[in-house]
Design a protein around this motif. Structure first.
Motif, mmCIF file in Angstrom:
data_model
loop_
_atom_site.group_PDB
_atom_site.id
_atom_site.type_symbol
_atom_site.label_atom_id
_atom_site.label_comp_id
_atom_site.label_asym_id
_atom_site.label_seq_id
_atom_site.Cartn_x
_atom_site.Cartn_y
_atom_site.Cartn_z
ATOM 1 N N MET A 146 43.875 80.473 34.320
ATOM 2 C CA MET A 146 45.297 80.455 34.674
ATOM 3 C C MET A 146 45.692 79.108 35.251
ATOM 4 O O MET A 146 44.974 78.531 36.058
ATOM 5 C CB MET A 146 45.614 81.551 35.694
ATOM 6 N N PRO A 147 46.859 78.588 34.837
ATOM 7 C CA PRO A 147 47.309 77.286 35.326
ATOM 8 C C PRO A 147 47.943 77.420 36.711
ATOM 9 O O PRO A 147 49.147 77.307 36.860
ATOM 10 C CB PRO A 147 48.346 76.867 34.275
ATOM 11 N N ASP B 101 47.672 88.401 46.239
ATOM 12 C CA ASP B 101 46.598 88.569 47.231
ATOM 13 C C ASP B 101 45.345 87.798 46.829
ATOM 14 O O ASP B 101 44.611 87.303 47.666
ATOM 15 C CB ASP B 101 46.191 90.052 47.358
ATOM 16 N N GLU B 102 45.080 87.757 45.515
ATOM 17 C CA GLU B 102 43.790 87.250 45.037
ATOM 18 C C GLU B 102 43.837 85.852 44.445
ATOM 19 O O GLU B 102 42.797 85.255 44.208
ATOM 20 C CB GLU B 102 43.249 88.202 43.956
ATOM 21 N N ALA B 103 45.040 85.347 44.162
ATOM 22 C CA ALA B 103 45.118 84.121 43.347
ATOM 23 C C ALA B 103 44.725 82.862 44.113
ATOM 24 O O ALA B 103 44.447 81.836 43.509
ATOM 25 C CB ALA B 103 46.517 83.967 42.777
ATOM 26 N N ASP B 104 44.715 82.926 45.460
ATOM 27 C CA ASP B 104 44.330 81.769 46.266
ATOM 28 C C ASP B 104 45.184 80.537 45.966
ATOM 29 O O ASP B 104 44.674 79.428 45.834
ATOM 30 C CB ASP B 104 42.828 81.463 46.057
ATOM 31 N N PRO C 8 38.166 78.488 38.986
ATOM 32 C CA PRO C 8 39.097 79.079 38.017
ATOM 33 C C PRO C 8 39.432 80.542 38.301
ATOM 34 O O PRO C 8 38.569 81.314 38.719
ATOM 35 C CB PRO C 8 38.365 78.950 36.687
ATOM 36 N N LYS C 9 40.689 80.882 38.093
ATOM 37 C CA LYS C 9 41.149 82.264 38.253
ATOM 38 C C LYS C 9 41.338 82.859 36.862
ATOM 39 O O LYS C 9 42.098 82.333 36.058
ATOM 40 C CB LYS C 9 42.484 82.305 39.010
ATOM 41 N N LEU C 10 40.599 83.954 36.615
ATOM 42 C CA LEU C 10 40.596 84.561 35.288
ATOM 43 C C LEU C 10 41.302 85.907 35.350
ATOM 44 O O LEU C 10 40.822 86.841 36.002
ATOM 45 C CB LEU C 10 39.150 84.743 34.813
ATOM 46 N N ILE D 216 39.120 76.098 25.967
ATOM 47 C CA ILE D 216 40.390 76.782 25.693
ATOM 48 C C ILE D 216 41.232 76.792 26.974
ATOM 49 O O ILE D 216 40.942 77.522 27.914
ATOM 50 C CB ILE D 216 40.146 78.239 25.248
ATOM 51 N N SER D 217 42.274 75.970 27.003
ATOM 52 C CA SER D 217 43.160 75.953 28.167
ATOM 53 C C SER D 217 44.196 77.066 28.011
ATOM 54 O O SER D 217 44.356 77.631 26.930
ATOM 55 C CB SER D 217 43.881 74.604 28.263
ATOM 56 N N PHE D 218 44.923 77.322 29.094
ATOM 57 C CA PHE D 218 45.966 78.345 29.012
ATOM 58 C C PHE D 218 47.027 77.946 27.987
ATOM 59 O O PHE D 218 47.488 78.765 27.205
ATOM 60 C CB PHE D 218 46.623 78.571 30.379
ATOM 61 N N ALA D 219 47.372 76.643 27.986
ATOM 62 C CA ALA D 219 48.406 76.180 27.049
ATOM 63 C C ALA D 219 47.955 76.391 25.603
ATOM 64 O O ALA D 219 48.736 76.839 24.760
ATOM 65 C CB ALA D 219 48.721 74.709 27.297
ATOM 66 N N ASP D 220 46.662 76.083 25.319
ATOM 67 C CA ASP D 220 46.124 76.313 23.969
ATOM 68 C C ASP D 220 46.229 77.788 23.615
ATOM 69 O O ASP D 220 46.686 78.178 22.544
ATOM 70 C CB ASP D 220 44.624 75.962 23.902
#
Ligand SMILES: [Zn+2]
Length: 451
Positions: A184-185, A255-258, A192-194, A414-418
């Protein structure tokens, strides 16, 4: 990749994906399209010799789905269903650098329609399933693999049909399907947050019929012109802003995304969410946050009028409304009325499709298992709950009371944008490291959750 064994596994999932792409099960929404039976045949011959119990279903000619089941030893242990759809959406070949149905492997990347949506996961789920069956091991829990037709239309000839007509074949305690697991961007301080998709928005499609009085186009003064009225209806619907809804899934995500606490508190407060999406320069993020926290209204189709010299008496307008968990048809109707204001009693509103939003709990053993294996497979990462704004087959299982999640894993290539641009877009492709990672994910979940 360190061992020969890994190479073999990567080769296997790559080859299966290539074959599924080449089968070109393109679903354009017509009953005769899709022809998923080709990929049912591919999967059946891939599973051949593994000793699994295979069932094929074909509710309409060519619209096939396949179920493979590995029974566990303990009837009280859970049954996990891995669901991958085998149909894909159409392409416009002009925008592609490679043949969209060639399944070409170039520089470690497989090209083709379905490479990220979601034949990559359909293939890796199949590889894990076959490996477990071939190993001869007996797990406590049961594993069901479902290669399913018709996800890209409305699931009518696929997941919905199976649950309505063959519920025993797909009976399970938990389901995992697409999509999620991309990076996630977010301006996150830690790794990384998945996202794991624990819910999805609902779809409410409606047609608004606007009436007027016919007359001669040469004398428009003080006439009751349906097109003029419809223009105002379009304006009101298009400008309507439903209240910001910081629902449970959104709160859990925050809560979790930091992300920095200043931004978190802004995104928790309905008034500030609106201000944020209106002022940020990042249009992609604005649209995503807006859609995740609002019921949205998009006027999309209009038909009306019969002749240039006739004042029109009927105009029909289609509106695509996307709803949030917990909203009923009554709630949506109330919002439409609010949007229309004093025009509400001058029009007819009829719904053509009403598919309510759905969400699964996050306090389940499978959720915990997915989080555990994720942190092992992608060091420093964290799985976080999110909601997709589109629709997947998970909704049918959630409605049947089965907790269902959308998940997978992708490499850093693989980025989020891709990911976002390739979904139903041009030049869809996936790297073999991502294929290997998702196969490892299913292997690890089975070990962690079913053993
Ligand atoms: Zn999909």
């Amino acid at each position: 990749m360190q061992s020969g064994c890994m190479d073999t596994m990567t080769g296997e999932v790559t080859e299966l994906l290539q074959q599924l792409i080449r089968n070109a099960c393109v679903n354009d929404g017509t009953v005769e399209s899709g022809q998923e039976i080709r990929s049912v045949d591919t999967l059946e011959s891939y599973f051949d010799g593994s000793g699994m119990d295979i069932q094929r279903f074909e509710p309409l000619p060519g619209r096939g789905s396949l179920v493979a089941r590995i029974e566990g030893s303990d009837p009280s242990a859970p049954t996990l269903l891995l669901m991958g759809h085998i149909d894909v959406v159409p392409v416009n070949e002009d925008g592609w650098h490679e043949d969209p149905f060639g399944g070409e492997l170039k520089d470690g990347v497989v090209w083709g329609r379905g490479a990220v949506d979601m034949l990559n996961l359909t293939a890796s789920m199949a590889v894990t399933t076959k490996r477990l069956a071939s190993s001869g091991r007996t797990m406590r829990g049961s594993l069901v693999y479902l290669g399913v037709a018709d996800e890209e239309a409305l699931g009518i000839h696929g997941a919905k049909w199976l649950l309505d007509n063959e519920p025993d074949a797909v009976r399970s305690d938990y389901v995992v399907t697409e999509s999620g697991g991309f990076r996630m961007p977010l301006p996150s301080a830690s790794g990384p947050k998945l996202p794991i998709m624990v819910g999805e928005k609902g779809t409410y499609w409606c047609r608004i019929r606007v009436h007027g009085t016919p007359g001669h186009g040469s004398m428009p003064f003080r006439t009751d012109n349906a097109l003029m009225k419809a223009a105002e209806v379009v304006r009101r619907i298009g400008e309507y802003q439903a209240e910001t809804n910081v629902h449970e899934v959104w709160q859990k995500f925050l809560d979790e995304a930091d992300i920095p606490s200043e931004m978190t508190s802004m995104l928790r407060d309905p008034a500030n969410v609106r201000q944020f999406v209106e002022s940020t320069d990042d249009l992609g993020m604005a649209r995503m946050i807006h859609a995740a926290t609002h019921t949205t209204f998009a006027p999309t189709v209009i038909h009306g009028g019969i002749k240039t010299n006739v004042i029109p008496d009927t105009v029909e307008l289609d509106v695509d409304i996307r709803t949030l968990p917990g909203q009923s048809e009554q709630d949506i109707r109330a919002m439409i009325e609010e949007a229309l204001g004093d025009l509400a009693d001058q029009v007819e509103v009829a719904s053509s499709s009403n598919d309510l939003a759905s969400a699964s709990p996050t306090n389940t053993p499978l959720y915990d298992s997915l989080a555990r294996v994720t942190s092992k497979l992608v060091p420093g990462s964290k799985m976080i709950p999110f909601m997709i704004v589109g629709a997947t087959d998970a909704r049918f299982f959630r409605r049947a009371g089965v907790p269902s999640y959308g998940y997978g894993l992708f490499s850093e290539r693989i980025s989020f944008a891709d990911f976002a641009s390739m979904f139903h877009g041009d030049n869809e492709r996936i790297d073999v490291d991502s294929l290997e990672l998702s196969t490892q994910l299913w292997d690890a979940v089975i070990e962690d959750f079913l053993a």
